[in-house]
Design an enzyme around this catalytic site. Structure first.
Site, PDB file in Angstrom:
ATOM      1  N   ASN A  36       0.838  -1.208   0.000  1.00 55.48           N
ATOM      2  CA  ASN A  36       0.000   0.000   0.000  1.00 55.48           C
ATOM      3  C   ASN A  36       0.870   1.256   0.000  1.00 55.48           C
ATOM      4  OD1 ASN A  36      -2.629   1.172  -0.002  1.00 55.48           O
ATOM      5  ND2 ASN A  36      -2.381   1.699   2.163  1.00 55.48           N
ATOM      6  N   ASP A  59       8.322  -8.869   2.697  1.00 53.60           N
ATOM      7  CA  ASP A  59       7.039  -9.104   3.355  1.00 53.60           C
ATOM      8  C   ASP A  59       7.347  -9.442   4.814  1.00 53.60           C
ATOM      9  OD1 ASP A  59       4.686 -10.085   4.428  1.00 53.60           O
ATOM     10  OD2 ASP A  59       4.025 -10.931   2.522  1.00 53.60           O
ATOM     11  N   PHE A  81       4.532  -0.164  11.926  1.00 54.61           N
ATOM     12  CA  PHE A  81       3.423   0.453  11.176  1.00 54.61           C
ATOM     13  C   PHE A  81       2.773  -0.544  10.223  1.00 54.61           C
ATOM     14  CE2 PHE A  81       6.628   3.892  11.634  1.00 54.61           C
ATOM     15  CZ  PHE A  81       5.879   4.896  12.202  1.00 54.61           C
ATOM     16  N   SER A 125      -4.727   2.191  17.521  1.00 53.63           N
ATOM     17  CA  SER A 125      -5.765   3.077  17.001  1.00 53.63           C
ATOM     18  C   SER A 125      -6.812   3.360  18.069  1.00 53.63           C
ATOM     19  CB  SER A 125      -6.434   2.370  15.817  1.00 53.63           C
ATOM     20  OG  SER A 125      -7.604   3.038  15.443  1.00 53.63           O
ATOM     21  N   TYR A 150     -10.698  -5.138  11.342  1.00 49.47           N
ATOM     22  CA  TYR A 150      -9.503  -4.292  11.452  1.00 49.47           C
ATOM     23  C   TYR A 150      -9.285  -3.880  12.913  1.00 49.47           C
ATOM     24  CZ  TYR A 150      -6.703  -0.075  11.614  1.00 49.47           C
ATOM     25  OH  TYR A 150      -5.769   0.846  11.971  1.00 49.47           O
ATOM     26  N   LYS A 154      -6.157  -4.777  15.866  1.00 54.15           N
ATOM     27  CA  LYS A 154      -5.415  -3.829  16.715  1.00 54.15           C
ATOM     28  C   LYS A 154      -5.529  -4.237  18.188  1.00 54.15           C
ATOM     29  CE  LYS A 154      -3.771  -1.074  13.605  1.00 54.15           C
ATOM     30  NZ  LYS A 154      -2.359  -1.208  13.260  1.00 54.15           N
ATOM     31  N   ASN A 180      -7.267  10.675  14.277  1.00 58.71           N
ATOM     32  CA  ASN A 180      -7.458  10.740  12.808  1.00 58.71           C
ATOM     33  C   ASN A 180      -6.352  11.568  12.146  1.00 58.71           C
ATOM     34  OD1 ASN A 180     -10.124   9.881  13.845  1.00 58.71           O
ATOM     35  ND2 ASN A 180     -10.746  10.070  11.713  1.00 58.71           N
ATOM     36  N   GLY A 295     -21.551   1.745  11.254  1.00 59.59           N
ATOM     37  CA  GLY A 295     -20.369   1.578  12.108  1.00 59.59           C
ATOM     38  C   GLY A 295     -19.765   2.877  12.611  1.00 59.59           C
TER      39      GLY A 295
HETATM   40  P1  NAD Z   1      -0.176   2.803   5.125  1.00 59.97           P
HETATM   41  O1  NAD Z   1      -0.968   1.750   4.455  1.00 59.97           O
HETATM   42  O2  NAD Z   1       0.150   4.044   4.371  1.00 59.97           O
HETATM   43  O3  NAD Z   1       1.200   2.186   5.703  1.00 59.97           O
HETATM   44  C1  NAD Z   1       1.309   0.838   6.081  1.00 59.97           C
HETATM   45  C2  NAD Z   1       2.536   0.292   5.394  1.00 59.97           C
HETATM   46  O4  NAD Z   1       2.699  -1.079   5.758  1.00 59.97           O
HETATM   47  C3  NAD Z   1       2.448   0.343   3.868  1.00 59.97           C
HETATM   48  O5  NAD Z   1       3.625   0.928   3.364  1.00 59.97           O
HETATM   49  C4  NAD Z   1       2.339  -1.119   3.450  1.00 59.97           C
HETATM   50  O6  NAD Z   1       2.929  -1.359   2.187  1.00 59.97           O
HETATM   51  C5  NAD Z   1       3.078  -1.797   4.590  1.00 59.97           C
HETATM   52  N1  NAD Z   1       2.719  -3.197   4.818  1.00 59.97           N
HETATM   53  C6  NAD Z   1       1.500  -3.741   5.072  1.00 59.97           C
HETATM   54  N2  NAD Z   1       1.603  -5.069   5.228  1.00 59.97           N
HETATM   55  C7  NAD Z   1       2.917  -5.387   5.068  1.00 59.97           C
HETATM   56  C8  NAD Z   1       3.644  -6.608   5.098  1.00 59.97           C
HETATM   57  N3  NAD Z   1       3.054  -7.783   5.304  1.00 59.97           N
HETATM   58  N4  NAD Z   1       4.986  -6.563   4.890  1.00 59.97           N
HETATM   59  C9  NAD Z   1       5.600  -5.371   4.660  1.00 59.97           C
HETATM   60  N5  NAD Z   1       4.967  -4.193   4.615  1.00 59.97           N
HETATM   61  C10 NAD Z   1       3.627  -4.195   4.817  1.00 59.97           C
HETATM   62  O7  NAD Z   1      -0.963   3.187   6.480  1.00 59.97           O
HETATM   63  P2  NAD Z   1      -0.686   4.369   7.504  1.00 59.97           P
HETATM   64  O8  NAD Z   1      -1.844   5.281   7.442  1.00 59.97           O
HETATM   65  O9  NAD Z   1       0.671   4.898   7.356  1.00 59.97           O
HETATM   66  O10 NAD Z   1      -0.809   3.553   8.868  1.00 59.97           O
HETATM   67  C11 NAD Z   1       0.313   3.007   9.514  1.00 59.97           C
HETATM   68  C12 NAD Z   1      -0.165   2.195  10.696  1.00 59.97           C
HETATM   69  O11 NAD Z   1      -0.947   3.025  11.555  1.00 59.97           O
HETATM   70  C13 NAD Z   1      -1.079   1.017  10.312  1.00 59.97           C
HETATM   71  O12 NAD Z   1      -0.770  -0.074  11.150  1.00 59.97           O
HETATM   72  C14 NAD Z   1      -2.457   1.537  10.597  1.00 59.97           C
HETATM   73  O13 NAD Z   1      -3.349   0.502  10.905  1.00 59.97           O
HETATM   74  C15 NAD Z   1      -2.199   2.422  11.805  1.00 59.97           C
HETATM   75  N6  NAD Z   1      -3.216   3.474  11.963  1.00 59.97           N
HETATM   76  C16 NAD Z   1      -3.483   4.304  10.909  1.00 59.97           C
HETATM   77  C17 NAD Z   1      -4.456   5.276  11.055  1.00 59.97           C
HETATM   78  C18 NAD Z   1      -4.822   6.166   9.898  1.00 59.97           C
HETATM   79  O14 NAD Z   1      -5.905   6.755   9.928  1.00 59.97           O
HETATM   80  N7  NAD Z   1      -3.990   6.344   8.892  1.00 59.97           N
HETATM   81  C19 NAD Z   1      -5.127   5.441  12.277  1.00 59.97           C
HETATM   82  C20 NAD Z   1      -4.805   4.581  13.329  1.00 59.97           C
HETATM   83  C21 NAD Z   1      -3.836   3.600  13.160  1.00 59.97           C
HETATM   84  C1  WQD Z   2     -14.081  10.641   9.356  1.00 60.12           C
HETATM   85  C2  WQD Z   2     -15.475  11.245   9.332  1.00 60.12           C
HETATM   86  C3  WQD Z   2     -17.177   9.837   8.365  1.00 60.12           C
HETATM   87  C4  WQD Z   2     -15.641   9.869   4.273  1.00 60.12           C
HETATM   88  C5  WQD Z   2     -11.029   5.591  10.412  1.00 60.12           C
HETATM   89  C6  WQD Z   2     -10.947   4.251  11.081  1.00 60.12           C
HETATM   90  C7  WQD Z   2     -10.158   4.363  12.361  1.00 60.12           C
HETATM   91  C8  WQD Z   2      -8.810   5.029  12.092  1.00 60.12           C
HETATM   92  C9  WQD Z   2      -8.930   6.297  11.339  1.00 60.12           C
HETATM   93  C10 WQD Z   2      -7.208   3.341  11.622  1.00 60.12           C
HETATM   94  C11 WQD Z   2     -16.566  10.247   9.708  1.00 60.12           C
HETATM   95  C12 WQD Z   2     -16.973  11.093   7.543  1.00 60.12           C
HETATM   96  C13 WQD Z   2     -15.793  10.100   5.627  1.00 60.12           C
HETATM   97  C14 WQD Z   2     -16.604  10.417   3.363  1.00 60.12           C
HETATM   98  C15 WQD Z   2     -17.762  11.401   5.229  1.00 60.12           C
HETATM   99  N1  WQD Z   2      -7.997   4.208  11.245  1.00 60.12           N
HETATM  100  N2  WQD Z   2     -16.828  10.848   6.105  1.00 60.12           N
HETATM  101  N3  WQD Z   2     -17.629  11.167   3.895  1.00 60.12           N
HETATM  102  O1  WQD Z   2     -14.004   6.524  10.323  1.00 60.12           O
HETATM  103  O2  WQD Z   2     -13.190   8.314  11.940  1.00 60.12           O
HETATM  104  O3  WQD Z   2     -11.683   6.498  11.292  1.00 60.12           O
HETATM  105  O4  WQD Z   2      -9.710   6.091  10.154  1.00 60.12           O
HETATM  106  O5  WQD Z   2      -7.072   2.904  12.718  1.00 60.12           O
HETATM  107  O6  WQD Z   2     -10.021   3.074  12.862  1.00 60.12           O
HETATM  108  O7  WQD Z   2     -12.255   3.801  11.368  1.00 60.12           O
HETATM  109  O8  WQD Z   2     -12.201   8.186   9.630  1.00 60.12           O
HETATM  110  O9  WQD Z   2     -11.761   9.568   7.643  1.00 60.12           O
HETATM  111  O10 WQD Z   2     -13.156   7.465   7.391  1.00 60.12           O
HETATM  112  O11 WQD Z   2     -14.109   9.433   8.590  1.00 60.12           O
HETATM  113  O12 WQD Z   2     -18.708  12.091   5.647  1.00 60.12           O
HETATM  114  O13 WQD Z   2     -16.539  10.213   2.138  1.00 60.12           O
HETATM  115  O14 WQD Z   2     -15.758  11.658   7.982  1.00 60.12           O
HETATM  116  O15 WQD Z   2     -18.539   9.524   8.451  1.00 60.12           O
HETATM  117  O16 WQD Z   2     -17.514  10.963  10.444  1.00 60.12           O
HETATM  118  P1  WQD Z   2     -12.902   7.352  10.835  1.00 60.12           P
HETATM  119  P2  WQD Z   2     -12.765   8.627   8.225  1.00 60.12           P
END
Ligand code: NAD
Ligand code: WQD
Length: 339
Positions: A36, A59, A81, A125, A150, A154, A180, A295
């Site tokens: 990704n 991987d 990450f 998260s 998902y 976590k 977020n 959700g």
């Molecule tokens: P992202 O997808 O941009 O980064 C994740 C990275 O992990 C990617 O580069 C992907 O290629 C790599 N990856 C996945 N599976 C792999 C594997 N098996 N081997 C090697 N590489 C692998 O996501 P992000 O937004 O940077 O998020 C990073 C972390 O933070 C994730 O664990 C995500 O669940 C967590 N997180 C993200 C958010 C968010 O909203 N972005 C919120 C809370 C938690």
């Molecule tokens: C934010 C707000 C939507 C898209 C998710 C994961 C959470 C964490 C962060 C990893 C919400 C609204 C969204 C759209 C909209 N990730 N929305 N129209 O759902 O708070 O959190 O990402 O851990 O686990 O659930 O983030 O950016 O999807 O939504 O109105 O097209 O925007 O309803 O209120 P969320 P989001």
């Protein structure tokens, strides 16, 4: 200064964290399979910082191949990450999510054990608070009932890491619960580059603004909030990245098992995000109000006091900064890293 392995470090949050770690003088090793993300993000990290990153395409679920990374580098701490993160997809493909997310964690932990690496920081998260806990969320609250696979991955990985630290008194674990993350590095060189239709709000808003998508649907305006749309704790990805630097400082100097919320503590509604984006960037974002998304919680925000008290970290960037930097990245890179 230390050598930090960023598992999944080519991704959105990992690449921003790499920049901040390099800026304070740490060495960064990235292991990623680019499922990704793109190696171009790592080149941009090097361009921003003027420093080299050691990059492995691997991987992380493959324990033997990952061992090479530990063999070739004297790693002081791991930031984990690497994971799949699309909530909706996790409902469709739960086994893929459990396999990838849990196996990356086990494979990392087993290699850490084998090579005597005793510090791990994990990307958790706010989703682990589930539906039952009242806002603002506090680290002392129990993990809740998650609403999707998902989220369960976590919660399970937090448990695995805590159990490992009970068994190994030298192992230190920090669980960072992100709220977020939005925004991008102020250079506009790195940012969030989702594949296909974005699931998250800010990439969708930016893609409507740049003309890649027609119209944003705001999911529900009948929630029990001030303007009827959901509220979230949006945090600038650079503030989040700096939070990781503070966590690294802490874990290298303390034997610990700690949880920290990384958020601002201030909720904003979907409508406030759209209005601020339009205002600071002087651009229109077409939007309509639609049905609620299954959700979604009405409100989600952190009590962010512990990270300030223990790590000396708090956010410094405003919602206007987040909207400006998201747009700066999007307009300079309309096709993400595929330009
Ligand atoms: P992202 O997808 O941009 O980064 C994740 C990275 O992990 C990617 O580069 C992907 O290629 C790599 N990856 C996945 N599976 C792999 C594997 N098996 N081997 C090697 N590489 C692998 O996501 P992000 O937004 O940077 O998020 C990073 C972390 O933070 C994730 O664990 C995500 O669940 C967590 N997180 C993200 C958010 C968010 O909203 N972005 C919120 C809370 C938690
Ligand atoms: C934010 C707000 C939507 C898209 C998710 C994961 C959470 C964490 C962060 C990893 C919400 C609204 C969204 C759209 C909209 N990730 N929305 N129209 O759902 O708070 O959190 O990402 O851990 O686990 O659930 O983030 O950016 O999807 O939504 O109105 O097209 O925007 O309803 O209120 P969320 P989001």
């Amino acid at each position: 200064m230390a050598v930090i392995l960023l598992a999944g470090g080519a991704g959105y949050i990992g690449s921003h964290t790499a920049v901040e770690l390099l800026n304070v003088g740490h060495d960064v090793v990235i292991a990623d399979n680019f499922c990704n993300s793109s190696p171009e993000a790592v080149k941009r990290v090097e361009q921003i910082t003027g420093k080299n990153v050691k990059l492995y395409e691997v991987d992380i679920t493959d324990r033997e191949k990952l061992a090479v990374v530990f063999e070739e580098n004297k790693i002081d701490a791991v930031i984990h990450f690497a994971g799949l993160k699309a909530v909706g997809e996790s409902v469709q493909k739960p086994l893929v999510y459990y396999r990838n997310n849990i196996d990356t964690t086990l494979s990392l932990m087993e290699n850490m054990n084998k090579y005597g690496v005793k510090n791990i920081i994990f990307s958790s998260s706010a989703t682990v608070y589930g539906e039952e806990n009242p806002v603002p969320y506090l680290e002392t609250m129990k993990r809740g009932v998650c609403t999707n696979p998902y989220g369960w991955t976590k919660a399970m990985m937090e448990q695995i890491l805590e159990d490992a630290a009970v068994a190994d008194k030298e192992l230190s674990v920090i669980l960072l619960r992100y709220f977020n993350p939005i925004g991008a590095h102020e250079s506009g060189l790195i940012g969030e580059d989702p594949r296909g239709i974005p699931n998250n709000l800010m990439p969708y808003v930016s893609q409507v603004a740049v003309g890649k998508r027609e119209c944003l649907t705001i999911f529900g305006n009948d929630y029990p909030t001030a303007d009827g749309t959901c509220t979230r704790d949006y945090i600038h990805v650079t503030d989040l990245a700096i939070g990781h630097v503070k966590a690294v400082d802490y874990i290298l100097n303390n034997r610990c098992v700690e949880i920290f919320n990384l958020g601002t503590g201030t909720p904003y509604s979907v409508t406030e995000i759209v209005d601020t984006f339009e205002k600071v960037n002087n651009i229109k974002v077409n939007h309509v109000y639609g049905d609620r998304r299954p959700g979604d919680l009405a409100e989600c925000y952190a009590n962010a006091d512990k990270a300030w008290q223990v790590l000396g970290w708090k956010t410094e960037r405003s919602l206007a900064d987040m909207c400006r930097d998201s747009w700066n990245w999007q307009k300079n890179n309309p096709n993400g890293y595929n330009n």
